[in-house]
Each structure stands twice: as C-alpha cells, then as structure tokens.
Write a protein that holds these residues in place. Structure first.
Motif, PDB file in Angstrom:
ATOM      1  N   LEU A 108       0.822  -1.224   0.000  1.00  0.00           N
ATOM      2  CA  LEU A 108       0.000   0.000   0.000  1.00  0.00           C
ATOM      3  C   LEU A 108       0.853   1.270   0.000  1.00  0.00           C
ATOM      4  O   LEU A 108       0.478   2.277  -0.591  1.00  0.00           O
ATOM      5  CB  LEU A 108      -0.939   0.010   1.221  1.00  0.00           C
ATOM      6  CG  LEU A 108      -2.142  -0.937   1.134  1.00  0.00           C
ATOM      7  CD1 LEU A 108      -2.840  -1.046   2.487  1.00  0.00           C
ATOM      8  CD2 LEU A 108      -3.131  -0.450   0.077  1.00  0.00           C
ATOM      9  N   SER A 151       2.972  -3.990  -5.884  1.00  0.00           N
ATOM     10  CA  SER A 151       2.484  -2.960  -4.960  1.00  0.00           C
ATOM     11  C   SER A 151       1.136  -2.487  -5.478  1.00  0.00           C
ATOM     12  O   SER A 151       0.801  -2.716  -6.645  1.00  0.00           O
ATOM     13  CB  SER A 151       3.457  -1.789  -4.921  1.00  0.00           C
ATOM     14  OG  SER A 151       3.514  -1.195  -6.206  1.00  0.00           O
ATOM     15  N   GLN A 152       0.392  -1.828  -4.630  1.00  0.00           N
ATOM     16  CA  GLN A 152      -0.931  -1.386  -5.082  1.00  0.00           C
ATOM     17  C   GLN A 152      -0.814  -0.435  -6.270  1.00  0.00           C
ATOM     18  O   GLN A 152      -1.599  -0.477  -7.199  1.00  0.00           O
ATOM     19  CB  GLN A 152      -1.692  -0.696  -3.946  1.00  0.00           C
ATOM     20  CG  GLN A 152      -3.148  -0.517  -4.317  1.00  0.00           C
ATOM     21  CD  GLN A 152      -3.889   0.396  -3.385  1.00  0.00           C
ATOM     22  OE1 GLN A 152      -3.337   1.389  -2.918  1.00  0.00           O
ATOM     23  NE2 GLN A 152      -5.135   0.064  -3.098  1.00  0.00           N
ATOM     24  N   LYS A 153       0.229   0.398  -6.239  1.00  0.00           N
ATOM     25  CA  LYS A 153       0.411   1.392  -7.293  1.00  0.00           C
ATOM     26  C   LYS A 153       0.636   0.749  -8.671  1.00  0.00           C
ATOM     27  O   LYS A 153       0.165   1.240  -9.689  1.00  0.00           O
ATOM     28  CB  LYS A 153       1.632   2.251  -6.919  1.00  0.00           C
ATOM     29  CG  LYS A 153       1.604   3.607  -7.540  1.00  0.00           C
ATOM     30  CD  LYS A 153       2.752   4.430  -7.032  1.00  0.00           C
ATOM     31  CE  LYS A 153       2.966   5.580  -7.992  1.00  0.00           C
ATOM     32  NZ  LYS A 153       4.360   5.898  -8.154  1.00  0.00           N
ATOM     33  N   ASN A 154       1.367  -0.364  -8.673  1.00  0.00           N
ATOM     34  CA  ASN A 154       1.740  -0.982  -9.957  1.00  0.00           C
ATOM     35  C   ASN A 154       0.891  -2.187 -10.333  1.00  0.00           C
ATOM     36  O   ASN A 154       1.051  -2.742 -11.411  1.00  0.00           O
ATOM     37  CB  ASN A 154       3.202  -1.445  -9.907  1.00  0.00           C
ATOM     38  CG  ASN A 154       4.148  -0.266  -9.758  1.00  0.00           C
ATOM     39  OD1 ASN A 154       3.803   0.849 -10.130  1.00  0.00           O
ATOM     40  ND2 ASN A 154       5.319  -0.504  -9.212  1.00  0.00           N
ATOM     41  N   CYS A 155       0.043  -2.580  -9.421  1.00  0.00           N
ATOM     42  CA  CYS A 155      -0.657  -3.845  -9.602  1.00  0.00           C
ATOM     43  C   CYS A 155      -1.944  -3.637 -10.402  1.00  0.00           C
ATOM     44  O   CYS A 155      -2.631  -2.649 -10.224  1.00  0.00           O
ATOM     45  CB  CYS A 155      -0.997  -4.364  -8.208  1.00  0.00           C
ATOM     46  SG  CYS A 155      -1.579  -6.000  -8.156  1.00  0.00           S
ATOM     47  N   GLY A 164       7.324  -4.281  -2.628  1.00  0.00           N
ATOM     48  CA  GLY A 164       7.979  -2.965  -2.664  1.00  0.00           C
ATOM     49  C   GLY A 164       9.057  -2.753  -1.615  1.00  0.00           C
ATOM     50  O   GLY A 164       9.548  -1.634  -1.448  1.00  0.00           O
ATOM     51  N   GLY A 192       8.461  -3.890  -6.168  1.00  0.00           N
ATOM     52  CA  GLY A 192       7.214  -3.110  -6.193  1.00  0.00           C
ATOM     53  C   GLY A 192       6.260  -3.516  -7.301  1.00  0.00           C
ATOM     54  O   GLY A 192       5.229  -2.879  -7.490  1.00  0.00           O
ATOM     55  N   LEU A 197      -6.092  -3.364  -8.452  1.00  0.00           N
ATOM     56  CA  LEU A 197      -5.970  -2.157  -7.627  1.00  0.00           C
ATOM     57  C   LEU A 197      -6.575  -2.309  -6.235  1.00  0.00           C
ATOM     58  O   LEU A 197      -6.141  -1.704  -5.281  1.00  0.00           O
ATOM     59  CB  LEU A 197      -6.691  -1.005  -8.338  1.00  0.00           C
ATOM     60  CG  LEU A 197      -5.843  -0.016  -9.111  1.00  0.00           C
ATOM     61  CD1 LEU A 197      -6.687   1.139  -9.582  1.00  0.00           C
ATOM     62  CD2 LEU A 197      -4.673   0.485  -8.263  1.00  0.00           C
ATOM     63  N   TYR A 240       4.240   1.530  -0.932  1.00  0.00           N
ATOM     64  CA  TYR A 240       5.311   1.622  -1.937  1.00  0.00           C
ATOM     65  C   TYR A 240       4.919   2.626  -3.037  1.00  0.00           C
ATOM     66  O   TYR A 240       3.806   2.599  -3.552  1.00  0.00           O
ATOM     67  CB  TYR A 240       5.569   0.252  -2.572  1.00  0.00           C
ATOM     68  CG  TYR A 240       6.609   0.319  -3.659  1.00  0.00           C
ATOM     69  CD1 TYR A 240       7.968   0.393  -3.347  1.00  0.00           C
ATOM     70  CD2 TYR A 240       6.243   0.348  -5.003  1.00  0.00           C
ATOM     71  CE1 TYR A 240       8.926   0.477  -4.338  1.00  0.00           C
ATOM     72  CE2 TYR A 240       7.198   0.435  -6.005  1.00  0.00           C
ATOM     73  CZ  TYR A 240       8.540   0.502  -5.664  1.00  0.00           C
ATOM     74  OH  TYR A 240       9.489   0.597  -6.648  1.00  0.00           O
ATOM     75  N   GLY A 241       5.855   3.501  -3.353  1.00  0.00           N
ATOM     76  CA  GLY A 241       5.596   4.484  -4.408  1.00  0.00           C
ATOM     77  C   GLY A 241       4.824   5.691  -3.905  1.00  0.00           C
ATOM     78  O   GLY A 241       4.633   6.663  -4.626  1.00  0.00           O
ATOM     79  N   ARG A 242       4.381   5.640  -2.660  1.00  0.00           N
ATOM     80  CA  ARG A 242       3.636   6.776  -2.097  1.00  0.00           C
ATOM     81  C   ARG A 242       4.435   7.451  -1.004  1.00  0.00           C
ATOM     82  O   ARG A 242       3.954   8.353  -0.338  1.00  0.00           O
ATOM     83  CB  ARG A 242       2.293   6.293  -1.540  1.00  0.00           C
ATOM     84  CG  ARG A 242       1.456   5.620  -2.583  1.00  0.00           C
ATOM     85  CD  ARG A 242      -0.008   5.542  -2.197  1.00  0.00           C
ATOM     86  NE  ARG A 242      -0.812   5.354  -3.387  1.00  0.00           N
ATOM     87  CZ  ARG A 242      -1.247   4.170  -3.807  1.00  0.00           C
ATOM     88  NH1 ARG A 242      -0.976   3.086  -3.123  1.00  0.00           N
ATOM     89  NH2 ARG A 242      -1.963   4.071  -4.915  1.00  0.00           N
TER      90      ARG A 242
END
Ligand SMILES: Cc1cc2nc3c(=O)[nH]c(=O)nc-3n(C[C@H](O)[C@H](O)[C@H](O)COP(=O)(O)O)c2cc1C
Length: 328
Positions: free
Chosen positions: A232, A305-309, A260, A302, A312, A234-236
């Motif tokens: 959740l 991760s939610q961002k890349n998955c 991530g 990652g 969503l 990762y990337g944020r």
C-alpha cells in the motif's frame, strides 16, 4: 548472472537480507557466519534505556553509594540481560571491526534527553544508521491516538536533530492511520520504516492460572500484514521500506520485494534453522530471478504494490467484501 545488490539507509548492501535486531548480534561468530552466508547488513540488538540507567547507577556507586544498593537496583530491571550502555557501545565497535557489512544500531529509550544523547553516542560508534525501536503500550484511557503520535514525533525530531546518519523507525503494528503516520515521519526526515516490530505478548496457562512470558518465534503467516502495508505504501513515500516479521524463506523475501520492500529483515528463521540457512535463502532468490529472467532487484521491486498492480483493490476493502460474500 543475477545481482542482489541494493542500497538501504545510504549504503550499498550485497543482498537485501538484513539480520534483524536480535540475540544474533551478541555473538561475533554468528554475525560473521551471517555475513559469509550472504547477509547484506546487521542491526545490532537495541540499547535500552534500562541499560543506560544501569550505567548511571554504576557511576553513582563508584562515586558514593554502597555496593548493596546497586545489587538491589539491578533487580528493578529483571528482564534485561545486564550490561550497561558503555558495554553496548564497545560491543558495536568490536562487531564493526570483525565484519565488513554495514551495521545499524538500534535504540529504545523513554525520555527525550536519553533518546538524543544515546542516539549521538551510537552515531559516534561508527554505525551506518540508526533504527528507532519505538515501543509504548498505550494503556492510558485519557491519552488519545493524536497525543500518542505527538509523543512519538517529539522523539523522532529529537533524534533527527541529534544525529546526521540515516534513521529508520521500527513501527508497531497498531496505528490507526499508518499511511498518514508514514507521511508525518517522512516530513521529519526519517529515511526508512521497518514494518513491523513484533512484540512479545504474554500467554495464559489455565492449569497454573498464571501468565507465561516466553519467547515464541514468528510464523510465516505473520508476513501478510507487513506485506499488505508495504504494497500500500510503496511508491507513495520516499522512505525506504524494510519488511519485518514472518520472513522465513527465500520466497518470503521475494514476496516482500514484489510488494515494494527495499530490504527484508529476518531473525526467527535464523534462530530456528541456523545461521547458514541464510545461504539457502539467497540461493532460492537467485534461482527464482534466473528463472524469471531478472538480473537485478529493481526489475521487479514493487511490481505487486498497489500502485503498480492491475488488481488495484486487492489490498483494500473491496477484496474483503468479495471474499466474505462468496458462496462456499
Ligand atoms: C531473541 C530476539 C531478540 C530480539 N531483540 C530485539 C531488539 O533488541 N530490538 C528490536 O527492535 N527487536 C528485537 N527483536 C525483534 C526482531 O528484530 C524482529 O522484529 C522480530 O523477531 C520479527 O522478525 P522475525 O519474524 O524475522 O523473527 C528480537 C527478536 C528475537 C527473536
């Protein structure tokens, strides 16, 4: 040839497996064994404020107080293996000299001035970074969550001001709003978060009608919570994420990286399977990467991760409702 190198807390690590703060750091030969088996770095077990208090008692005793008062005072801290702060600092220096992998210190204090003073002392022992082992049991019914977090932020600010080495905060699993908390930590100059610390909970013996306080090691099932929050966040956040609790195999490390994680911290699996088992974990990661055609960790870190998955909502509420309403 696959490359397992990564950077964490400003230093290059030969692998993403970090030996978590634990009794492993209390034996130089175990640390060396972990390094030869492929560990990327070591977190030395925490320096506790109780040890610092013992050092101060030692000093007072040397100046004036009678010997018997020291013996009495040590019994105030029945669960700490006694060895004062100075012994801890010397141990870190000895460990540093005996290994070439990066070493991080860990501190667990209570009062603000102790946090700052000992963060500085740990920094001067030459460690590459400092893990803040923040632990409080919020039992006061008059203290709201915001006040508890404010106390934590005061500690982070004091430590951040005291040292210039990178700092990581080892988080408890019990925060109301972990995403917001992470953002607040980032604002205060924290470089990494360790998700999550694992607190020992007393058990109850019904026959003896007594509490049982014993060391029970983690199980792989405990990895799901850190995995979810890593995916959740990762990337944020710009902070690095160290996944901790429940990593027992090389595949578990791969899961953490896919979610991530920058690194995976491990203790239980080494205590259970022996330190050389770390080399099996490394081999399993290498084999999986070769099979998938990855040559570096960044190629898949990652990815889930939610961002890349693509899924969503896989980490959020919708999935929960779907699973519970499915006919079985
Ligand atoms: C024997 C032992 C000693 C530990 N000592 C510390 C410590 O000093 N500081 C700390 O932050 N965590 C300490 N931990 C917790 C570990 O760093 C880690 O967070 C926890 O064991 C979960 O990881 P695992 O599932 O890989 O065991 C200790 C754990 C064990 C088993």
């Amino acid at each position: 040839m696959v490359n397992l190198k990564t950077t964490y807390l400003g230093v290059e690590l030969n692998s993403p497996i970090v030996v978590a703060a634990s009794s492993i750091s209390s034996y130089i030969e175990r640390v060396q064994m972990a390094e030869s088996a492929g560990a990327g770095a070591l977190v030395v077990r925490s320096l506790f404020e109780e040890q610092i208090a013992l050092d101060q008692l030692h000093m007072e005793q040397a100046l004036s107080v009678g010997a018997e008062s020291f013996a009495e005072a040590t019994s105030y801290f029945p669960n700490i293996e006694h060895g004062g702060a100075s012994e801890h600092l010397m141990w870190i220096e000895k460990t540093r000299k005996a290994t070439s992998m990066p070493i991080f210190a860990s501190l667990n204090a209570v009062s603000l001035d102790v946090w700052a003073t000992y963060a500085r002392q740990l920094e001067s022992s030459g460690v590459n970074g400092l893990e803040i082992n923040y632990y409080s049991v919020p039992t006061d019914p008059d203290k709201p969550a915001s006040a508890i977090e404010k106390t934590m932020f005061d500690v982070i600010e004091a430590v951040r001001q005291a040292v210039s080495i990178p700092i990581a905060v080892k988080l408890s699993q019990f925060y109301t709003a972990p995403a917001n908390l992470a953002q607040e930590l980032e604002k205060r100059g924290v470089n990494a978060i360790v998700m999550f610390n694992r607190f020992l909970q007393p058990d109850i013996d019904p026959d003896a009608e007594a509490l049982i306080n014993e060391m029970v090691l983690s199980t792989p099932a405990e990895l799901k919570l850190p995995l979810r929050w890593t995916a959740l966040l990762y990337g944020r956040t710009k902070m690095e994420i160290a996944v901790n609790t429940g990593i027992h195999t090389g595949r578990d490390v791969i899961k953490a990286l896919l979610a991530g994680a920058t690194v995976a911290q491990i203790a239980a699996t080494l205590l259970k399977n022996g330190i050389p088992y770390l080399s099996t974990m490394i081999l399993d990661i290498q084999n999986w990467m070769a099979e998938k055609g990855y040559s570096s960790l960044d190629e898949f870190r990652g990815k889930l991760s939610q961002k890349n998955c693509e899924d969503l909502f896989g980490f959020e509420r919708a999935q929960y409702v779907k699973l519970l309403t499915e006919k079985r």
